[in-house]
Design a protein around this motif. Structure first.
Motif, PDB file in Angstrom:
ATOM      1  N   PHE A 111       7.361  15.758  14.292  1.00 21.26           N
ATOM      2  CA  PHE A 111       6.918  15.430  12.953  1.00 21.26           C
ATOM      3  C   PHE A 111       6.076  14.166  12.874  1.00 21.26           C
ATOM      4  CE2 PHE A 111      10.986  17.695  12.583  1.00 21.26           C
ATOM      5  CZ  PHE A 111      10.508  18.850  12.001  1.00 21.26           C
ATOM      6  N   GLY A 112       5.906  13.468  13.987  1.00 23.35           N
ATOM      7  CA  GLY A 112       5.130  12.239  13.981  1.00 23.35           C
ATOM      8  C   GLY A 112       5.903  11.109  13.340  1.00 23.35           C
ATOM      9  N   SER A 113       5.346   9.942  13.375  1.00 22.26           N
ATOM     10  CA  SER A 113       6.004   8.795  12.785  1.00 22.26           C
ATOM     11  C   SER A 113       4.946   7.793  12.360  1.00 22.26           C
ATOM     12  CB  SER A 113       6.961   8.150  13.790  1.00 22.26           C
ATOM     13  OG  SER A 113       7.415   6.916  13.303  1.00 22.26           O
ATOM     14  N   VAL A 114       4.892   7.525  11.081  1.00 19.18           N
ATOM     15  CA  VAL A 114       3.945   6.535  10.573  1.00 19.18           C
ATOM     16  C   VAL A 114       4.230   5.184  11.222  1.00 19.18           C
ATOM     17  CG1 VAL A 114       3.207   5.270   8.517  1.00 19.18           C
ATOM     18  CG2 VAL A 114       3.569   7.743   8.399  1.00 19.18           C
ATOM     19  N   THR A 115       5.494   4.811  11.277  1.00 16.68           N
ATOM     20  CA  THR A 115       5.869   3.527  11.861  1.00 16.68           C
ATOM     21  C   THR A 115       5.418   3.437  13.314  1.00 16.68           C
ATOM     22  OG1 THR A 115       7.745   3.320  10.367  1.00 16.68           O
ATOM     23  CG2 THR A 115       7.808   2.008  12.379  1.00 16.68           C
ATOM     24  N   SER A 149      -5.445   7.627  -0.142  1.00  9.33           N
ATOM     25  CA  SER A 149      -5.016   8.976   0.207  1.00  9.33           C
ATOM     26  C   SER A 149      -5.422   9.218   1.649  1.00  9.33           C
ATOM     27  CB  SER A 149      -5.640  10.013  -0.727  1.00  9.33           C
ATOM     28  OG  SER A 149      -7.044   9.963  -0.622  1.00  9.33           O
ATOM     29  N   GLY A 150      -4.713  10.099   2.281  1.00  9.53           N
ATOM     30  CA  GLY A 150      -5.001  10.379   3.683  1.00  9.53           C
ATOM     31  C   GLY A 150      -3.839   9.989   4.563  1.00  9.53           C
ATOM     32  N   ASP A 151      -4.123   9.856   5.842  1.00 14.63           N
ATOM     33  CA  ASP A 151      -3.094   9.520   6.812  1.00 14.63           C
ATOM     34  C   ASP A 151      -2.517   8.135   6.515  1.00 14.63           C
ATOM     35  OD1 ASP A 151      -2.702   8.035   9.761  1.00 14.63           O
ATOM     36  OD2 ASP A 151      -1.799  10.033   9.558  1.00 14.63           O
ATOM     37  N   PRO A 152      -1.212   8.048   6.220  1.00 15.01           N
ATOM     38  CA  PRO A 152      -0.622   6.758   5.843  1.00 15.01           C
ATOM     39  C   PRO A 152      -0.795   5.664   6.900  1.00 15.01           C
ATOM     40  CG  PRO A 152       0.877   8.529   5.304  1.00 15.01           C
ATOM     41  CD  PRO A 152      -0.233   9.141   6.104  1.00 15.01           C
ATOM     42  N   ALA A 153      -0.607   5.994   8.165  1.00 20.55           N
ATOM     43  CA  ALA A 153      -0.732   4.975   9.216  1.00 20.55           C
ATOM     44  C   ALA A 153      -2.148   4.417   9.257  1.00 20.55           C
ATOM     45  CB  ALA A 153      -0.344   5.555  10.568  1.00 20.55           C
ATOM     46  N   ASN A 167      -1.901 -11.249   8.163  1.00 20.03           N
ATOM     47  CA  ASN A 167      -1.233 -11.886   9.295  1.00 20.03           C
ATOM     48  C   ASN A 167      -0.140 -11.009   9.881  1.00 20.03           C
ATOM     49  OD1 ASN A 167      -1.789 -14.256   7.101  1.00 20.03           O
ATOM     50  ND2 ASN A 167      -2.340 -14.864   9.182  1.00 20.03           N
ATOM     51  N   LEU A 168       0.402 -10.095   9.063  1.00 23.02           N
ATOM     52  CA  LEU A 168       1.554  -9.298   9.463  1.00 23.02           C
ATOM     53  C   LEU A 168       1.546  -7.981   8.702  1.00 23.02           C
ATOM     54  CD1 LEU A 168       4.419  -9.173  10.895  1.00 23.02           C
ATOM     55  CD2 LEU A 168       5.327 -10.209   8.792  1.00 23.02           C
ATOM     56  N   ILE A 169       1.967  -6.922   9.379  1.00 25.48           N
ATOM     57  CA  ILE A 169       2.196  -5.627   8.744  1.00 25.48           C
ATOM     58  C   ILE A 169       3.694  -5.373   8.768  1.00 25.48           C
ATOM     59  CG2 ILE A 169       1.806  -3.130   8.873  1.00 25.48           C
ATOM     60  CD1 ILE A 169      -0.774  -3.783  10.476  1.00 25.48           C
ATOM     61  N   VAL A 170       4.247  -4.907   7.651  1.00 28.00           N
ATOM     62  CA  VAL A 170       5.667  -4.564   7.593  1.00 28.00           C
ATOM     63  C   VAL A 170       5.791  -3.096   7.203  1.00 28.00           C
ATOM     64  CG1 VAL A 170       7.898  -5.039   6.501  1.00 28.00           C
ATOM     65  CG2 VAL A 170       6.313  -6.919   6.956  1.00 28.00           C
ATOM     66  N   VAL A 171       6.553  -2.372   7.997  1.00 25.89           N
ATOM     67  CA  VAL A 171       6.835  -0.965   7.719  1.00 25.89           C
ATOM     68  C   VAL A 171       8.326  -0.744   7.890  1.00 25.89           C
ATOM     69  CG1 VAL A 171       4.561  -0.034   8.308  1.00 25.89           C
ATOM     70  CG2 VAL A 171       6.242  -0.390  10.113  1.00 25.89           C
ATOM     71  N   ALA A 172       8.815   0.343   7.323  1.00 26.30           N
ATOM     72  CA  ALA A 172      10.240   0.647   7.423  1.00 26.30           C
ATOM     73  C   ALA A 172      10.500   1.546   8.612  1.00 26.30           C
ATOM     74  CB  ALA A 172      10.726   1.334   6.150  1.00 26.30           C
ATOM     75  N   GLY A 173      11.656   1.345   9.201  1.00 26.52           N
ATOM     76  CA  GLY A 173      12.093   2.227  10.272  1.00 26.52           C
ATOM     77  C   GLY A 173      13.192   3.117   9.755  1.00 26.52           C
ATOM     78  N   ARG A 174      13.371   4.224  10.436  1.00 29.21           N
ATOM     79  CA  ARG A 174      14.504   5.080  10.114  1.00 29.21           C
ATOM     80  C   ARG A 174      14.945   5.768  11.385  1.00 29.21           C
ATOM     81  NH1 ARG A 174      11.791   9.880   6.488  1.00 29.21           N
ATOM     82  NH2 ARG A 174       9.785   9.790   7.514  1.00 29.21           N
ATOM     83  N   LYS A 175      16.191   6.141  11.401  1.00 29.26           N
ATOM     84  CA  LYS A 175      16.742   6.766  12.603  1.00 29.26           C
ATOM     85  C   LYS A 175      16.253   8.195  12.699  1.00 29.26           C
ATOM     86  CE  LYS A 175      20.835   3.904  12.530  1.00 29.26           C
ATOM     87  NZ  LYS A 175      22.271   3.846  12.361  1.00 29.26           N
ATOM     88  N   ILE A 218       0.838  -1.195   0.000  1.00 32.34           N
ATOM     89  CA  ILE A 218       0.000   0.000   0.000  1.00 32.34           C
ATOM     90  C   ILE A 218       0.869   1.240   0.000  1.00 32.34           C
ATOM     91  CG2 ILE A 218      -0.303  -0.206   2.504  1.00 32.34           C
ATOM     92  CD1 ILE A 218      -2.915   1.478   2.088  1.00 32.34           C
ATOM     93  N   HIS A 219       0.496   2.159  -0.879  1.00 33.21           N
ATOM     94  CA  HIS A 219       1.122   3.478  -0.901  1.00 33.21           C
ATOM     95  C   HIS A 219       0.002   4.482  -0.702  1.00 33.21           C
ATOM     96  CE1 HIS A 219       3.907   6.679  -1.965  1.00 33.21           C
ATOM     97  NE2 HIS A 219       2.909   7.195  -2.670  1.00 33.21           N
ATOM     98  N   SER A 220       0.141   5.308   0.311  1.00 30.42           N
ATOM     99  CA  SER A 220      -0.868   6.322   0.606  1.00 30.42           C
ATOM    100  C   SER A 220      -0.360   7.676   0.134  1.00 30.42           C
ATOM    101  CB  SER A 220      -1.170   6.351   2.102  1.00 30.42           C
ATOM    102  OG  SER A 220      -2.196   7.270   2.366  1.00 30.42           O
ATOM    103  N   PHE A 221      -1.080   8.263  -0.802  1.00 36.59           N
ATOM    104  CA  PHE A 221      -0.702   9.573  -1.315  1.00 36.59           C
ATOM    105  C   PHE A 221      -1.132  10.658  -0.337  1.00 36.59           C
ATOM    106  CE2 PHE A 221      -1.003   7.070  -5.220  1.00 36.59           C
ATOM    107  CZ  PHE A 221       0.140   7.456  -5.891  1.00 36.59           C
TER     108      PHE A 221
END
Length: 132
Positions: free
Chosen positions: A109-113, A75-79, A92-100, A37-40
């Motif tokens: 700034f919030g964090s989708v992850t 579209s809308g809030d990605p999380a 069964n599982l959600i995968v998201v990327a982390g970043r430092k 999923i890509h949320s614009f």
């Protein structure tokens, strides 16, 4: 069939890190299905998710390894959108990327992850980031 939802932003390296994490899961690739999923948040050109480089890279990576992939967009809030798709697809599982990011950066700034982790009703895997 093990179903995974991957939330992908515009960053190709993070998208491939998520795809790599899914491809490395135990079990046969033929028993895994992925919904990317890509949320614009802004889409003035009217592009579809399949036209976004990060989505294409992750899709190709998974398909080359024999994993069935569907692409969806919103579209809308990605999380919120990631969680909605995971629920609708009964993933069964959600995968998201982390970043430092610093704690202050996350607070400002919030964090989708972080939001996905805190609000998910199913397991969430955070794929490592290749950027510093």
């Amino acid at each position: 069939m093990y179903h995974v939802v991957i939330g992908v932003d515009d960053n190709e390296e993070r998208a491939v890190a998520c795809a790599r994490a899914v491809a490395d899961l135990p079990g046969a690739a033929s028993d895994t299905r992925v919904t990317i999923i890509h949320s614009f948040t802004d889409n003035p050109s009217g592009a579809s998710a399949a036209q976004i480089g990060s989505v294409r890279e992750a899709t190709e990576y998974l398909e080359e390894r024999g994993i069935d992939v569907d692409v969806t967009e919103s579209s809308g809030d990605p999380a919120e959108q990631i969680l909605d798709v995971a629920t609708a697809e009964d993933a069964n599982l959600i995968v998201v990327a982390g970043r430092k990011r610093s704690p202050t950066g996350k607070a400002l700034f919030g964090s989708v992850t972080q939001s996905v982790i805190l609000n998910a009703d199913r397991p969430v895997m955070v794929a490592g980031d290749t950027e510093n």
